[in-house]
Design an enzyme around this catalytic site. Structure first.
Site, PDB file in Angstrom:
ATOM      1  N   CYS A 173      63.130  43.509  36.264  1.00  0.00           N
ATOM      2  CA  CYS A 173      63.824  42.387  35.630  1.00  0.00           C
ATOM      3  C   CYS A 173      62.947  41.497  34.739  1.00  0.00           C
ATOM      4  O   CYS A 173      63.376  41.171  33.618  1.00  0.00           O
ATOM      5  CB  CYS A 173      64.575  41.536  36.642  1.00  0.00           C
ATOM      6  SG  CYS A 173      64.239  41.863  38.350  1.00  0.00           S
ATOM      7  N   ARG A 187      56.232  49.271  45.440  1.00  0.00           N
ATOM      8  CA  ARG A 187      56.308  48.199  46.423  1.00  0.00           C
ATOM      9  C   ARG A 187      55.510  48.602  47.643  1.00  0.00           C
ATOM     10  O   ARG A 187      55.564  49.759  48.073  1.00  0.00           O
ATOM     11  CB  ARG A 187      57.764  47.945  46.831  1.00  0.00           C
ATOM     12  CG  ARG A 187      58.596  47.464  45.675  1.00  0.00           C
ATOM     13  CD  ARG A 187      60.018  47.188  46.112  1.00  0.00           C
ATOM     14  NE  ARG A 187      60.827  46.908  44.928  1.00  0.00           N
ATOM     15  CZ  ARG A 187      62.139  46.727  44.958  1.00  0.00           C
ATOM     16  NH1 ARG A 187      62.778  46.778  46.112  1.00  0.00           N
ATOM     17  NH2 ARG A 187      62.813  46.484  43.857  1.00  0.00           N
ATOM     18  N   GLN A 201      64.101  53.136  39.837  1.00  0.00           N
ATOM     19  CA  GLN A 201      65.431  52.553  39.964  1.00  0.00           C
ATOM     20  C   GLN A 201      66.299  52.921  38.773  1.00  0.00           C
ATOM     21  O   GLN A 201      65.805  52.992  37.653  1.00  0.00           O
ATOM     22  CB  GLN A 201      65.320  51.025  40.015  1.00  0.00           C
ATOM     23  CG  GLN A 201      64.605  50.518  41.247  1.00  0.00           C
ATOM     24  CD  GLN A 201      64.584  49.003  41.272  1.00  0.00           C
ATOM     25  OE1 GLN A 201      64.111  48.378  40.333  1.00  0.00           O
ATOM     26  NE2 GLN A 201      65.065  48.424  42.359  1.00  0.00           N
ATOM     27  N   ASP A 244      68.132  51.208  36.889  1.00  0.00           N
ATOM     28  CA  ASP A 244      68.273  49.773  36.748  1.00  0.00           C
ATOM     29  C   ASP A 244      68.938  49.385  35.432  1.00  0.00           C
ATOM     30  O   ASP A 244      68.846  50.111  34.448  1.00  0.00           O
ATOM     31  CB  ASP A 244      66.851  49.182  36.773  1.00  0.00           C
ATOM     32  CG  ASP A 244      66.824  47.793  37.379  1.00  0.00           C
ATOM     33  OD1 ASP A 244      67.889  47.266  37.717  1.00  0.00           O
ATOM     34  OD2 ASP A 244      65.712  47.253  37.514  1.00  0.00           O
ATOM     35  N   HIS A 272      70.036  45.473  33.277  1.00  0.00           N
ATOM     36  CA  HIS A 272      70.296  44.044  33.277  1.00  0.00           C
ATOM     37  C   HIS A 272      71.228  43.725  32.132  1.00  0.00           C
ATOM     38  O   HIS A 272      70.960  44.115  30.999  1.00  0.00           O
ATOM     39  CB  HIS A 272      68.978  43.274  33.177  1.00  0.00           C
ATOM     40  CG  HIS A 272      68.109  43.509  34.365  1.00  0.00           C
ATOM     41  ND1 HIS A 272      67.144  44.485  34.393  1.00  0.00           N
ATOM     42  CD2 HIS A 272      68.121  42.944  35.600  1.00  0.00           C
ATOM     43  CE1 HIS A 272      66.571  44.490  35.594  1.00  0.00           C
ATOM     44  NE2 HIS A 272      67.147  43.572  36.348  1.00  0.00           N
ATOM     45  N   LYS A 297      76.666  38.448  45.015  1.00  0.00           N
ATOM     46  CA  LYS A 297      76.569  39.873  44.682  1.00  0.00           C
ATOM     47  C   LYS A 297      77.687  40.677  45.309  1.00  0.00           C
ATOM     48  O   LYS A 297      78.339  40.238  46.260  1.00  0.00           O
ATOM     49  CB  LYS A 297      75.219  40.425  45.145  1.00  0.00           C
ATOM     50  CG  LYS A 297      75.024  40.326  46.651  1.00  0.00           C
ATOM     51  CD  LYS A 297      73.755  41.027  47.102  1.00  0.00           C
ATOM     52  CE  LYS A 297      73.577  40.897  48.606  1.00  0.00           C
ATOM     53  NZ  LYS A 297      72.460  41.651  49.139  1.00  0.00           N
ATOM     54  N   HIS A 357      72.213  41.823  37.399  1.00  0.00           N
ATOM     55  CA  HIS A 357      71.301  42.879  37.797  1.00  0.00           C
ATOM     56  C   HIS A 357      72.137  43.917  38.510  1.00  0.00           C
ATOM     57  O   HIS A 357      72.871  43.591  39.427  1.00  0.00           O
ATOM     58  CB  HIS A 357      70.255  42.253  38.735  1.00  0.00           C
ATOM     59  CG  HIS A 357      69.326  43.235  39.334  1.00  0.00           C
ATOM     60  ND1 HIS A 357      67.981  43.211  39.115  1.00  0.00           N
ATOM     61  CD2 HIS A 357      69.547  44.279  40.153  1.00  0.00           C
ATOM     62  CE1 HIS A 357      67.404  44.198  39.768  1.00  0.00           C
ATOM     63  NE2 HIS A 357      68.340  44.860  40.408  1.00  0.00           N
TER      64      HIS A 357
END
Length: 584
Positions: free
Chosen positions: A282, A311, A329, A331, A333, A412, A458
Site C-alpha cells: 500500500c 513478513r 499478494q 493486491d 488499491h 471491511k 484495499h
RNA sequence: GCCGAGAUAGCUCAGCUGGCAGAGCACGUCCUUGGUAAGGACGAGGUCACGGGUUCGAUUCCCGUUCUCGGCUCCA
C-alpha cells in the site's frame, strides 16, 4: 489476513454436545485414575470432537493415550450415571480446594452466579454446567486423537498445560465416517501433494517459510497470474510494479513501523540510510497516486500488483504454503471519491463472485464494523460502513455483521471460501482505509476546486498466490481442472512404431496451445497410463497402430477412463473448449 | 516464541536394549514392442540433519543448534 482452516462453528446439536462433553469428562476421569497427580482444568466439546486440558509435570506419551482410551472403555462399561448436584459457589470453592484442584477454584472465583452445578460419575466429580448423557454407558463411539500443549486460558503468559484431543459420536458409523474424512484431508494435504506432483519445495538451506516454485507449480501459477491480469485489466485496473525495498522513513510515515514492526524484516544500513523490505504494497501505491495532482475526473484509479512482500512470522506458525514469510499478494488499491465508493465495492464483489464460481468455491460474507480504537472521522466511518452495506444489499449477498471487528483504519468485508471438503478458509477481503490517505495527505481536486482526502480501498481476491494455490491444491486434491493442469495431455504410443505419429500429435497439440507431453519410453502402456494417472494428467491419448493409421486418438480421461476413439481435431476442439470454459 | 514428537538413500519408511547401514518405490544400463493403473535382470545411491559430550566403540545414550510435524499463542 489469517490462515485457515479456521473455526467454523456451526453449533453442535444438543445430542452431539452432550455426547462429546460427556466423553471429555470420561477422559478426565480416566486420566485421574492413571495419573492421580494431574490437575483438571477445562474440557469442552468442539466442532471436531472434544478436548480436556490437564496440568501434569510429565508429558503424556502416545502410549499413555492408548492406556487412557482403554481406561475410558472400562468407565463406559462400568456405566456410572452422570449425577448433577447444585450447591452454592462458596461450598463449591471449599469442595474443590479440598480436592486440590486449583484451576477449578480459579474458575469459581470468576463465576458470578451464586449457585453452581457439579457432575459426578463414579468417583469423579467436575464443576460443570452440563448437560450430560444419562450415564457413561451411553457413550457409544469415541477415539483419542492427539496430545498438544495449550496455554491456561489461552494466554501466552500463563502456564502451558497438556491438552488431549479426541472425538466422539452417537454412533460408530458416524465416528468411522469422520475418521475417514480425516484420512481424506491427509491425502489432500498440499504439502504432500506439492512434493508428489513436483509443484513446490521448501529448503532449510534457504530458510523456513520461503517457497520455491518448481516447474510444474510454476506452470500453474503462471496460468493463474495471466488469468488474474486479464480479468483485472478487463475491469479497469492498471498494473503497477513497486520496489521490494524502501527507505525506513516511508514505513514510519505509513505507520507500519509503529504498528507492524514485529512482522517486518529489520532495517538494512545503506550509505547512512536505512531500508526495509516491504511487508505490504500500500505505501508504494499511495506514493504513485500522490505523484501528481489528481482530479476527480481521473478517479477512480485502480492500481493492481502481484506484489511480493516479506513478513517475519514466528517459526512455530509457519505451515506449508498457508503461512509463509515471503509471498505474493494479488493486491490492488482503489483510489476514489466518497461518491464512487459504493460502486467500486460492488465491482469488487462482482469480481469476487466471478472468481469463486470459476473455482467452484461457495463463500460466506461478513461485514466488520468500527472497533473501539479507530482512526479518521466518525462521519467517514458511518458513510463507508453504509457504502459497504449498501453494496452487499444491492448485490443481494447474504452477510453477517461482526460488530467492532473492523481494522483501526476502516471497515471491511471479509469473505470465507468453502472448499470441496466443506472446509472454510479466509479468502477475499475488501477494506476501506482512512488512515493512509491522511498520513500521506493523499488528496484529489473536486469539482469545487478544493483538495479532498481520497478514499482508498484495499482489496485482495485470492489473498496471496501461495496460500491460494495451497487452497486450490487441497480443494482439487491435486487434480487441477484442465485449464490449470501443468500437463494437460499425455501422448502415449503403444509401441515404438507409433512414435512418429505420436510426435506429430504432440506437436500439433502444443502448437494449438495445449500443454502436451510425449511419453515414448519403452514401458508397457499400462505402466505409462498408471504414471499419468498418478500425476493426475487430465487427458491421455493412447496411440496404437489403428490410431496412427486412421489419424485418430484413443482418449482416456483421468476420472472417466476410456472415452473411445476420436479424430485428433475433434479431441482438440473438445479440449480447447474445456480450457476456454475453465470448467472446474 | 511456548509444549510435545521427529530428522536414516531422491521419496516412503525399517533398524529391539551401543559393535562396519536395510527394504519398497524412484533413478541408470540391458532385455522386453506390450491396447487402458505397476514386465524382467543387473547396477549405482548414505558424513544416519549439524556441532559437542559419554564410551574401547555412537545412526543408537546425553546436551546444544537448525529444520519439520501436531497443537497453543500470534496473524491488517
Amino acid at each position: 489476513m489469517s490462515y485457515g482452516p479456521e473455526e467454523h462453528y456451526k453449533g453442535l446439536s444438543p445430542e452431539l454436545e452432550k455426547c462429546r462433553h460427556s466423553a471429555a469428562h470420561i477422559m478426565a476421569q480416566a486420566v485421574k485414575r492413571l495419573f492421580p497427580e494431574a490437575k483438571i482444568t477445562i474440557g469442552p466439546a468442539i466442532e471436531t470432537g472434544f478436548y480436556y486440558d490437564f496440568d501434569l509435570n510429565k508429558p503424556f506419551s502416545p502410549e499413555d493415550l492408548t492406556r487412557i482410551e482403554d481406561e475410558m472403555r472400562k468407565i463406559v462399561k462400568e456405566n456410572y450415571p452422570f449425577l448433577r448436584e447444585e450447591l452454592s459457589r462458596g461450598d463449591a470453592t471449599l469442595l474443590f480446594e479440598k480436592m486440590k484442584e486449583p484451576f477449578k477454584v480459579e474458575i469459581l472465583n470468576e463465576i458470578k452466579e451464586d449457585r453452581v452445578s457439579t457432575y459426578r460419575q463414579g468417583e469423579f466429580l467436575d464443576l460443570c454446567r452440563g448437560p450430560h448423557l444419562e450415564s457413561t454407558g451411553k457413550l457409544k463411539a469415541f477415539k483419542l486423537l492427539s496430545i498438544a500443549g495449550a496455554y491456561w486460558r489461552g494466554s501466552e503468559k500463563n502456564k502451558m498445560l497438556q491438552r488431549i484431543y479426541g472425538t466422539a459420536f452417537p454412533s460408530q458409523q458416524e465416528l468411522d465416517a469422520y475418521l475417514k474424512q480425516i484420512e481424506e484431508s491427509k491425502l489432500r494435504d498440499h504439502r504432500k501433494l506439492g512434493k508428489e506432483l513436483g509443484l513446490f519445495s521448501i529448503h532449510s538451506e534457504a530458510g523456513p517459510g520461503l517457497i520455491f516454485w518448481q516447474p510444474k507449480g510454476g506452470r500453474v501459477r503462471w496460468v493463474l497470474e495471466n488469468f488474474w491480469r486479464q480479468e483485472h485489466f478487463r475491469r479497469g485496473y492498471e498494473f503497477v510494479y513497486s520496489p521490494h525495498v524502501a527507505r525506513l522513513e516511508l514505513w514510519k510515515t505509513s505507520g507500519h513501523w509503529d504498528y507492524y514492526r514485529d512482522s517486518m524484516y529489520p532495517p538494512m544500513e545503506l550509505e547512512e540510510d536505512q531500508y526495509v523490505t516491504k511487508p505490504m504494497n500500500c505505501p508504494g501505491h499511495i506514493l504513485m497516486f500522490r505523484s501528481g495532482v489528481r482530479s476527480y475526473r481521473d478517479l477512480p484509479l485502480r492500481f493492481a500488483e502481484l506484489g511480493t512482500v516479506y513478513r517475519f512470522e514466528r517459526t512455530g506458525v509457519l505451515h506449508g504454503l498457508m503461512r509463509v514469510r515471503g509471498f505474493t499478494q494479488d493486491d490492488a488499491h482503489i483510489f476514489c471519491t466518497p461518491q464512487q465508493l459504493q460502486g467500486e465495492i460492488q465491482s469488487v464483489l462482482e469480481l469476487v463472485d466471478f472468481m469463486m464460481k470459476i473455482f467452484a468455491f461457495t463463500y460466506q460474507v461478513a461485514l466488520s464494523t468500527r472497533p473501539e480504537k479507530f482512526a479518521g472521522q466518525l462521519e467517514m466511518w458511518d458513510k463507508a460502513t453504509q457504502a459497504l452495506e449498501e453494496a452487499l444489499k444491492a448485490r443481494n449477498i447474504p452477510y453477517k455483521v461482526d460488530p467492532g471487528e473492523g481494522v483501526f483504519y476502516g471497515p471491511k468485508i471479509d469473505i470465507k471460501l468453502i472448499d470441496a471438503l466443506g472446509r472454510p478458509w479466509q479468502g477475499p477481503t475488501i477494506q476501506v482505509d482512512f488512515n493512509l490517505p491522511e498520513r500521506f495527505e493523499a488528496t484529489y481536486v473536486a469539482s469545487d476546486g478544493k483538495h479532498h482526502p481520497v478514499v482508498m480501498v484495499h482489496r485482495a481476491v485470492w489473498g496471496s498466490m501461495e496460500r491460494f494455490l495451497g487452497i486450490l491444491i487441497e480443494h482439487f486434491g491435486g487434480a487441477f481442472p484442465l485449464w490449470l493442469s501443468p500437463v494437460q495431455v499425455k501422448v502415449l504410443p503403444i509401441t515404438s512404431d507409433e512414435i512418429p505419429y505420436a510426435q506429430e500429435v504432440k506437436q500439433r497439440l502444443v502448437k494449438e496451445g495445449l500443454r502436451a507431453e510425449l511419453d515414448d519410453r519403452s514401458e508397457k502402456i499400462g505402466f505409462r497410463i498408471r504414471e499419468a494417472q498418478v500425476e493426475k494428467v487430465p487427458y491421455m491419448l493412447v496411440i496404437g497402430g489403428r490410431e496412427a493409421q486412421g489419424h485418430t486418438v484413443a482418449v482416456r480421461e483421468r476420472k472417466k477412463g476410456d472415452l473411445g476413439v476420436m479424430d485428433l481435431d475433434a479431441f482438440l476442439k473438445k479440449a480447447q473448449e474445456e480450457v476456454e470454459q475453465k470448467s472446474a
